[in-house]
Every structure is written in C-alpha cells, then in structure tokens.
Design an enzyme around this catalytic site. Structure first.
Site, PDB file in Angstrom:
ATOM      1  N   SER A 104       0.834  -1.200   0.000  1.00  0.00           N
ATOM      2  CA  SER A 104       0.000   0.000   0.000  1.00  0.00           C
ATOM      3  C   SER A 104       0.875   1.259   0.000  1.00  0.00           C
ATOM      4  O   SER A 104       1.644   1.464  -0.948  1.00  0.00           O
ATOM      5  CB  SER A 104      -0.969  -0.052   1.191  1.00  0.00           C
ATOM      6  OG  SER A 104      -1.985   0.902   1.074  1.00  0.00           O
ATOM      7  N   ASP A 154     -10.268  -3.901  -5.641  1.00  0.00           N
ATOM      8  CA  ASP A 154      -9.617  -3.016  -4.677  1.00  0.00           C
ATOM      9  C   ASP A 154     -10.172  -1.599  -4.826  1.00  0.00           C
ATOM     10  O   ASP A 154      -9.978  -0.969  -5.861  1.00  0.00           O
ATOM     11  CB  ASP A 154      -8.103  -3.024  -4.916  1.00  0.00           C
ATOM     12  CG  ASP A 154      -7.327  -2.367  -3.780  1.00  0.00           C
ATOM     13  OD1 ASP A 154      -7.883  -1.477  -3.111  1.00  0.00           O
ATOM     14  OD2 ASP A 154      -6.157  -2.743  -3.573  1.00  0.00           O
ATOM     15  N   HIS A 185      -8.325  -4.697  -1.008  1.00  0.00           N
ATOM     16  CA  HIS A 185      -7.003  -4.156  -0.670  1.00  0.00           C
ATOM     17  C   HIS A 185      -6.213  -5.074   0.269  1.00  0.00           C
ATOM     18  O   HIS A 185      -5.079  -4.785   0.613  1.00  0.00           O
ATOM     19  CB  HIS A 185      -7.179  -2.774  -0.037  1.00  0.00           C
ATOM     20  CG  HIS A 185      -5.952  -1.917  -0.090  1.00  0.00           C
ATOM     21  ND1 HIS A 185      -5.315  -1.579  -1.272  1.00  0.00           N
ATOM     22  CD2 HIS A 185      -5.230  -1.321   0.902  1.00  0.00           C
ATOM     23  CE1 HIS A 185      -4.263  -0.819  -1.006  1.00  0.00           C
ATOM     24  NE2 HIS A 185      -4.190  -0.654   0.304  1.00  0.00           N
TER      25      HIS A 185
END
Length: 206
Positions: A104, A154, A185
């Site tokens: 991320s 996502d 995610h």
C-alpha cells in the site's frame, strides 16, 4: 544520507546474503512486515523503516491531501530521503543483492524510489501500489525484476491503474509479473506465495 535517517528495525541475515527493505502500509509501523520479510527471504538481512509523516496519528511515508491525491512535493522529498537511506545501508552491508517489499503506502514509496534510482533494487515486490501519475524514470529498468500484486475489486487501488503501472514498468524495460486476486485491498495467500517464489528465483539468480 545516514543509515539512521528513519526510525527502523534491522534483522540480521546470512553474512553476504541479500538485503531486503520492507515498507509498511498507512497506520502501521516498522514491525508490520518483519516476519513476512523473514518468511519470504530467509537468508536476507531485513531493514524496516517507519514512515516519518503522521496523518492524524497514522504513520505514512509521504503526505496526501485525500485518498489517492498525493502531495507531489512531499513525495519528492520522501523519495530523495528514502533513496539516500537505502543507499547508505547498501553501502555499509555490501549485500549480494538488494530486494524491496512494500504494501500500500509502502509500495508507493518503494515504487517512487525505483523510478528515481532504478539501479538500487535488483528485485521488488509492490503489493497493492497506487501510482496515480505518470512516473518519470531516471534511467532504465532493464534487468530489474518487479512483482506487482493487486485485487480485482480493490477500492483504493483500481485495477486499471495497476494495469497502467504495469505498462509503464514494461515500457522502461523491467521484467514485470502481476499477481491478481478477486478481492480488495487485503493481502491474500496467493500473493504471499507469488512473492516467496519471486524472491527465491531472484536469490538463485544472484
């Protein structure tokens, strides 16, 4: 740049083995990916920095003004600082190879360092990166191995932007593999297995 530019943890590995840098996601810290890094690259010395930006108490590596809206000036600052931190550790360790793993926000700063200093990392794993801009690569990614992992649903990193990032990396000569799952995610087992095989192959190729 100093090896201590960031608060970080270091897990020693086999002498002369690879050096693996791991970069956490928003709101985590230097502990988030340590055990995963050890699992994926058992021989590596692992360096895990903590993001130096606080977003309402959540640690990040660079500032943003909204979801997916980056403060590009601060990203440039963070990229330069992180590249110096990585290079200082590489110079001190003289490893057999240099690997990177980010999730991320950590994948985003790792990708940005790869764009700015393509020669630093031999192999990188970008888990759910979001690059909402066209990167300017300072050199060539030829001979560099990159694994991108992503979720088809996502909400933070839309699949079309993952596909666009893949195209950017390929266009600059990188050897790119993309591992998808059907979720969002979160990191799923197939991503971890793909990363394990990826680093194993990169280690054998040293």
């Amino acid at each position: 740049m100093s090896k201590d530019a960031y608060i970080h943890k270091l897990l020693p590995g086999s002498p002369g083995g690879p050096l693996l840098f791991v970069f956490h996601g928003t709101g985590a810290d230097e502990n988030q990916l340590l055990s995963l890094g050890r699992d994926l690259a058992p021989q590596a010395t692992i360096v895990s920095p903590r993001g130096d930006v606080s977003e309402q108490g959540a640690a990040r590596f660079f500032r943003r003004t909204g979801e997916g809206v980056y403060d590009m000036d601060d990203l440039a600052r963070a990229t330069d600082k992180m590249a110096g931190f990585v290079k200082a550790h590489v110079e001190a360790a003289q490893p057999s190879a240099v690997f990177g793993l980010g999730y991320s926000n950590g994948a985003n700063i790792l990708a940005s360092v790869v764009f700015a200093a393509p020669a630093v990392f031999d192999a990188t794993v970008l888990m759910h990166p979001l690059i909402p801009f066209e990167p300017e690569v300072k050199g060539s990614l030829a001979g560099r191995h990159i694994l991108v992992t992503a979720g088809k649903r996502d909400p933070i990193c839309p699949p079309n932007l993952t596909t666009r990032l893949e195209a950017y990396l390929r266009a600059d000569g990188a050897d790119v593999t993309v591992e998808w799952h059907d979720g969002g995610h979160e990191v799923r087992p197939n991503e971890i297995e793909a990363a394990r095989l990826f680093f194993a192959g990169a280690t054998q190729g040293v």
